[in-house]
Design a protein around this motif. Structure first.
Motif, PDB file in Angstrom:
ATOM      1  N   GLY A  21      32.042  80.656  16.253  1.00 62.26           N
ATOM      2  CA  GLY A  21      33.246  80.152  16.904  1.00 62.26           C
ATOM      3  C   GLY A  21      33.646  81.035  18.065  1.00 62.26           C
ATOM      4  N   GLY A  22      34.716  80.623  18.734  1.00 64.34           N
ATOM      5  CA  GLY A  22      35.208  81.383  19.875  1.00 64.34           C
ATOM      6  C   GLY A  22      35.646  82.781  19.458  1.00 64.34           C
TER       7      GLY A  22
ATOM      8  N   ASN B  63      34.183  86.003  21.296  1.00 63.72           N
ATOM      9  CA  ASN B  63      35.067  86.944  21.985  1.00 63.72           C
ATOM     10  C   ASN B  63      34.944  88.354  21.398  1.00 63.72           C
TER      11      ASN B  63
ATOM     12  N   HIS C 189      44.279  84.070  23.750  1.00 67.79           N
ATOM     13  CA  HIS C 189      44.185  83.705  22.321  1.00 67.79           C
ATOM     14  C   HIS C 189      44.241  84.965  21.457  1.00 67.79           C
TER      15      HIS C 189
ATOM     16  N   CYS D 275      42.695  85.904  19.019  1.00 66.73           N
ATOM     17  CA  CYS D 275      41.448  86.495  18.516  1.00 66.73           C
ATOM     18  C   CYS D 275      41.035  87.712  19.344  1.00 66.73           C
TER      19      CYS D 275
ATOM     20  N   THR E 271      44.876  78.261  25.300  1.00 68.06           N
ATOM     21  CA  THR E 271      45.147  77.383  24.166  1.00 68.06           C
ATOM     22  C   THR E 271      46.508  76.701  24.321  1.00 68.06           C
TER      23      THR E 271
ATOM     24  N   ASP F 199      33.147  77.084  23.377  1.00 66.16           N
ATOM     25  CA  ASP F 199      33.175  76.514  22.027  1.00 66.16           C
ATOM     26  C   ASP F 199      32.740  75.059  22.059  1.00 66.16           C
TER      27      ASP F 199
ATOM     28  N   HIS G 240      32.267  73.306  19.690  1.00 60.76           N
ATOM     29  CA  HIS G 240      32.968  72.533  18.637  1.00 60.76           C
ATOM     30  C   HIS G 240      34.378  72.120  19.059  1.00 60.76           C
TER      31      HIS G 240
HETATM   32  C1  LIG Z   1      41.061  79.827  24.298  1.00 60.70           C
HETATM   33  C2  LIG Z   1      40.589  80.029  22.891  1.00 60.70           C
HETATM   34  N1  LIG Z   1      39.900  81.143  22.578  1.00 60.70           N
HETATM   35  C3  LIG Z   1      39.446  81.371  21.334  1.00 60.70           C
HETATM   36  C4  LIG Z   1      39.695  80.485  20.320  1.00 60.70           C
HETATM   37  C5  LIG Z   1      39.179  80.783  18.934  1.00 60.70           C
HETATM   38  O1  LIG Z   1      38.076  79.980  18.709  1.00 60.70           O
HETATM   39  P1  LIG Z   1      37.549  79.629  17.223  1.00 60.70           P
HETATM   40  O2  LIG Z   1      38.650  78.902  16.565  1.00 60.70           O
HETATM   41  O3  LIG Z   1      36.355  78.793  17.501  1.00 60.70           O
HETATM   42  O4  LIG Z   1      37.222  80.921  16.557  1.00 60.70           O
HETATM   43  C6  LIG Z   1      40.407  79.314  20.595  1.00 60.70           C
HETATM   44  C7  LIG Z   1      40.704  78.343  19.509  1.00 60.70           C
HETATM   45  O5  LIG Z   1      41.510  77.461  19.655  1.00 60.70           O
HETATM   46  C8  LIG Z   1      40.859  79.083  21.910  1.00 60.70           C
HETATM   47  O6  LIG Z   1      41.565  77.971  22.218  1.00 60.70           O
END
Ligand SMILES: Cc1ncc(COP(=O)(O)O)c(C=O)c1O
Length: 464
Positions: A134-135, A139, A166, A168, A223, A277, A279
């Motif tokens: 995933g993102g 990241n 985000h 993360c 996001t 991403d 997905h």
């Molecule tokens: C801009 C951005 N970065 C990172 C993420 C995190 O990605 P993931 O949910 O695939 O881990 C998201 C998830 O919505 C996102 O919108």
């Protein structure tokens, strides 16, 4: 096996065919789910047909449908059937994508798809990357690369991102530890893009104070609002400072496929790494994401391992063991999904579908503006629009509460699902319209219903 498999496919196809008639969200409580699923570990097995029946009755109705045409919350998950089949085949053959020996075709397909993507962002020939979960993972890996390649021993590195980045990224910094890297958050302007001059000043300030700037994380589609940072200007800053430049395009990187948006991405070709991403807006099932890097060898520098029990899979330079380019040794064949669907539909159809999402959010914005009392807080950008119901004289708290109530009522109705977020202290409704199955009628009717709900909620508070 065949009969069970056919039944599973029938369940999936029926789901897709009747999606429009289903309630979007599931409001089942923990108590209800406990009552259905809690049991001791089964000692004896059961008939698989009966189990599928139970799954149909109890599991699949108790989920929120991220692929529903009126799921406008968070980031919708409009997957596509060819990728579902790719996942089925990859799992059915239990394809091991960790090394070349495990599956030469899988490694080659991943190489090919990654090349398609690095070409799309005009990265140089040295570029590469890999599929990850995933993102968040992409990241995190980008920040690991930044620390590994830029941080001097004994110094704490500083990474910069905007207040719209985000979460993360903050989590990645936390994982890496404050003795390695700390995060400095830069304000955003009225369009929610990073204030590039403030970034430049922050870097100078840190250098003067003896800290070591190591990385800039820019957004290509936030996001919250779908904002894209000024990539052209940030490219200049990072060039002057020789920092690792990562772009989080997890949500919005794919917007480069829409020629009306393309100018926003000028400069992205200079990035050291890009998270995307599939997905999200590439219509793939979950756990399909990519980290793209300007120089594939940078990944290997960090992640290469060759213990004695893996010597048999050591390969020549041309062949690739993807486990040496990332964190996972055992990896599924994620690239297969994007490959199968790109081969089936072609990039032009992906571009059309992305353009459609951009257009649907613009339509939503126009609809919102038609109704009295509604204010667009961030105009449609890359498929996302945010707005608030507001009346003169309302305090911020009152507006926040009522908008939350509007959203909750819509969710309970089952017709559509939006999410909420806070922008500059205001609780706003957020609509993300990236599902190609969404019709213009869906958008118009959802906004119409929101307006009706707003009136009812307002009325109820007046008479409370
Ligand atoms: C801009 C951005 N970065 C990172 C993420 C995190 O990605 P993931 O949910 O695939 O881990 C998201 C998830 O919505 C996102 O919108």
């Amino acid at each position: 096996m065949r009969q069970l498999g056919y039944r599973a496919v029938d369940i999936i196809v029926d789901h897709t065919a009747h999606l429009n008639d289903k309630k979007v969200g599931s409001l089942s409580t923990r108590e209800e789910m406990e009552a259905v699923f809690r049991e001791a570990i089964p000692k004896e097995g059961m008939d698989p047909n009966a189990l599928l029946g139970f799954v149909e009755k109890e599991v699949l109705p108790n989920i929120t449908h991220l692929d529903h045409p009126r799921f406008f919350a968070f980031v919708p998950g409009p997957s596509n059937y060819m990728s579902v089949l790719a996942e089925l085949l990859a799992v059915g053959f239990n394809i091991f994508s960790g090394d070349w020996l495990g599956a030469p075709a899988a490694a080659q397909i991943e190489l090919v798809v990654i090349k398609w993507l690095t070409d799309l962002f005009q990265l140089p020939e040295s570029a590469g990357g890999l599929f990850v979960s995933g993102g968040s993972m992409a990241n995190l890996m980008a920040l690991i690369l930044a620390v590994h390649h830029k941080k001097q021993p004994g110094k704490v590195g500083v990474a910069y991102c905007s207040d719209q980045t985000h979460s993360c990224i903050e989590r990645a910094v936390r994982i890496l530890g404050k003795e390695r890297v700390e995060l400095r958050v830069i304000d955003t302007d009225e369009r929610f893009s990073m204030k590039a001059e403030q970034l430049s000043r922050a870097i100078q300030d840190d250098k003067e104070k003896g800290r070591q700037p190591i990385a800039i994380v820019a957004n290509a589609g936030t996001t919250n609002t779908g904002a894209v940072d000024d990539l052209k200007r940030i490219a200049e800053i990072r060039e002057a400072e020789n920092l690792w430049w990562h772009i989080d395009g997890a949500y919005g990187g794919v917007g480069i496929l829409d020629e009306r948006q393309r100018a926003l991405y000028t400069g992205i070709e200079q990035a050291d790494s890009i998270a995307i991403d599939p997905h999200k807006w590439w219509f793939q099932p979950h756990e399909t994401a990519c980290l793209l890097v300007r120089d594939q060898s940078r990944l290997r520098d960090v992640f290469y391992m060759m213990p004695e029990y893996l010597k048999d899979v050591e390969v020549s330079e041309e062949e690739v063991n993807y486990s040496n380019y990332g964190i996972q040794l055992t990896r599924g064949f994620r690239a297969f999904k994007l490959w199968m669907s790109l081969k089936t539909f072609g990039l032009d159809n992906f571009a059309l579908a992305v353009k459609r999402g951009v257009g649907l959010a613009e339509l939503a914005e126009r609809e919102i503006r038609k109704y009295a009392g509604w204010e667009v807080v961030s105009p449609a950008s890359l498929g996302i629009v945010t707005f608030q119901f507001q009346k003169p004289g309302w305090s911020r708290e009152k507006a926040n509460q009522l908008n939350q109530a509007i959203m909750d009522t819509m969710l309970k109705s089952g017709f559509a699902m939006l999410s909420s977020t806070t922008l500059q202290g205001r609780r706003v409704l957020r609509l993300c319209a990236i599902n190609p199955r969404t019709t213009e009628e869906d958008i118009k009717e959802a906004i119409n219903q929101l307006n009706r709900i707003a009136k009812t909620v307002e009325h109820a508070t007046q008479h409370a």
